[in-house]
Design an enzyme around this catalytic site. Sequence first.
Site, PDB file in Angstrom:
ATOM      1  N   ASP A  69      36.572 -72.642 -64.423  1.00 17.06           N
ATOM      2  CA  ASP A  69      37.247 -73.782 -65.238  1.00 17.06           C
ATOM      3  C   ASP A  69      38.734 -73.417 -65.212  1.00 17.06           C
ATOM      4  OD1 ASP A  69      37.698 -75.589 -67.439  1.00 17.06           O
ATOM      5  OD2 ASP A  69      35.406 -75.779 -67.541  1.00 17.06           O
TER       6      ASP A  69
ATOM      7  N   HIS B 198      40.127 -76.473 -71.858  1.00 17.49           N
ATOM      8  CA  HIS B 198      38.860 -76.858 -71.354  1.00 17.49           C
ATOM      9  C   HIS B 198      37.834 -75.674 -71.359  1.00 17.49           C
ATOM     10  CE1 HIS B 198      35.654 -78.617 -68.768  1.00 17.49           C
ATOM     11  NE2 HIS B 198      35.778 -79.770 -69.455  1.00 17.49           N
TER      12      HIS B 198
ATOM     13  N   SER C 297      30.652 -82.389 -69.992  1.00 13.38           N
ATOM     14  CA  SER C 297      30.968 -81.228 -69.547  1.00 13.38           C
ATOM     15  C   SER C 297      30.394 -80.152 -70.687  1.00 13.38           C
ATOM     16  CB  SER C 297      32.657 -81.074 -69.939  1.00 13.38           C
ATOM     17  OG  SER C 297      33.105 -79.732 -69.698  1.00 13.38           O
TER      18      SER C 297
END
Length: 577
Positions: A187, A252, A446
């Site tokens: 990520d 994120h 996600s």
Amino acid sequence: MALTIQAGALAPAGLQAAEALPQAGNTPLLAAPQASEAATLRRLLVKFKSGASGIDAPLPARTAQLAISNLSQRLPSGQPGRPVVQLVLQRSISAQLHVVLTDRGLSPSEMQQLIEQLQRDPLVEYAEIDPRIKPQLIPNDPLYDSRQWNLQPPGPGREGSANLPGAWDVARGEVAPGQGVVVAVVDTGLRPHADLASRLLPGYDFISDASIANDLDAQWDSDASDPGDWISLRDSEKAEFYGCTVSPSSWHGTMMAGTIAAVTGNSLGIAGMAPGARLLPVRVFGKCGGYLSDAITGVYWAVGLELPSLPDPMRAPPVNPYPARVINLSMAAAGSCSAAFQEAVDRVRAKGAVVVAATGNQDDTQADKALSQPANCRGVIAVTAHTRRGDLAYYANSSASTTLSAPGGGFGINQLANDGDSITSLGNSGLTSPLSDSYEEVRGTSIAAAHVSGLAALLLGMQPNLSPDQVRVVLTRSARAYPTNSHCQTSAVCGAGMLDAEAAVRWLQANPAPVVPPDNSGTDQTGGGGGGAAGWPEWLLLLSAVLLSGATRRRHQPGSGPQQAGCQQPTGQAGRM
């Protein structure tokens, strides 16, 4: 902590042998057992009266053994053909209190009769069954009860919850759930959040473009921390960021990590799915996403594969000493699975790694959307998102090739009443560069994928030898049915059902060697929008800093209630989901 503990497991002590007593009557010790009763009970707690023998201080175990033996001899005779139950000291808890075993299994009624006989002995203060106590772990993390509907047991109004408390109890054993299982978060990198504590392993940064990396270099290096991935107005005007909407930093990767393995029971923030797992940060995305080649390289390194030698400034990193068993890919790009990504999936699965990917956030109310890549690659566990009420989230891609769904938050297609809650996870208060720890309200496929990665780690913590396909079988066979008023209940596009953590660990207990069906690929080769991934000349995934197109993210400071930030997330062609 033990999954099942026996009451009174404390330090041993002793008791002087009791004086011989007259026979306590001719009442038979045990009546004939009922045919329907199972003879399974053997453990008792027996406490002698203080001062009954004149000595209360701890004595050698042999003395306590003699006391229990003498007590056994004073029991009345059994019925003809039924021998007297013999008592054996298992261990002492104190000078008077002892754990005692019978020489054979007794039915509940037989055990109750034995207890009544023991209680009539003048030296015995009490006798009782030593029961099995199953701990019920309810985290003391302050946001668990108020904000983490997604981890709680399902019930009216939260039909989509992932049902973690029972799973933690079963999987915990002597260690934390998921203990030692390495989960690679491929990520944006991770922030060293206080609610991750020692969960973080040394990771690596594989971003090869300096403008994307945003860390003042274009080198692969061992700093996998997230410097931020914001897009400014000036950035959006540059050719390399064409199509990227102005947005703050997403943090994120930290959000995904929080749902997977935030520290549980530390009186801080939130609880994670597998609080004993270790997190391996693999940084492959920065400003406006990253390159497919960097993502594939990061996946290879995560499972311990050796990378080829490279010229400066991107010297190949040392082999990862902490190979991941779970790869979390909360990312998506349009088109069918590329050959390069499929090869990467095949290679890491051959190393025993479970690959979990988000199906994608197409961000409209059109149901039955084709899966994005890499969720449509063969062998990937493709995770779509459902809401608090168990409805398919309006933004979530889903098709007949979806593996299952997990909590993603937001509103559902059928607009059920009292729906719409987001998922609380970890973040950072910085709008651009990192500042202080925070807690974020997020939604998307996600975060749904992160739930499944956490449960996969928990299952592997229980049974490390599970293959990737066996993990899939456990997840799908234990999935919970969709509510009758949900989109997925009538449309076969959401996979096997809703993620259910407790059902999964109990199914694994009952089926320790899951049988994999002949065809278990879970692929979707239909592609989706844009004519397929092969048409992307530079493989720039444009994985923009967005959890969900148009989703709202709210920030929380540790220990505070939710506060609306009011910032709209940008719409991207493809993105971290």
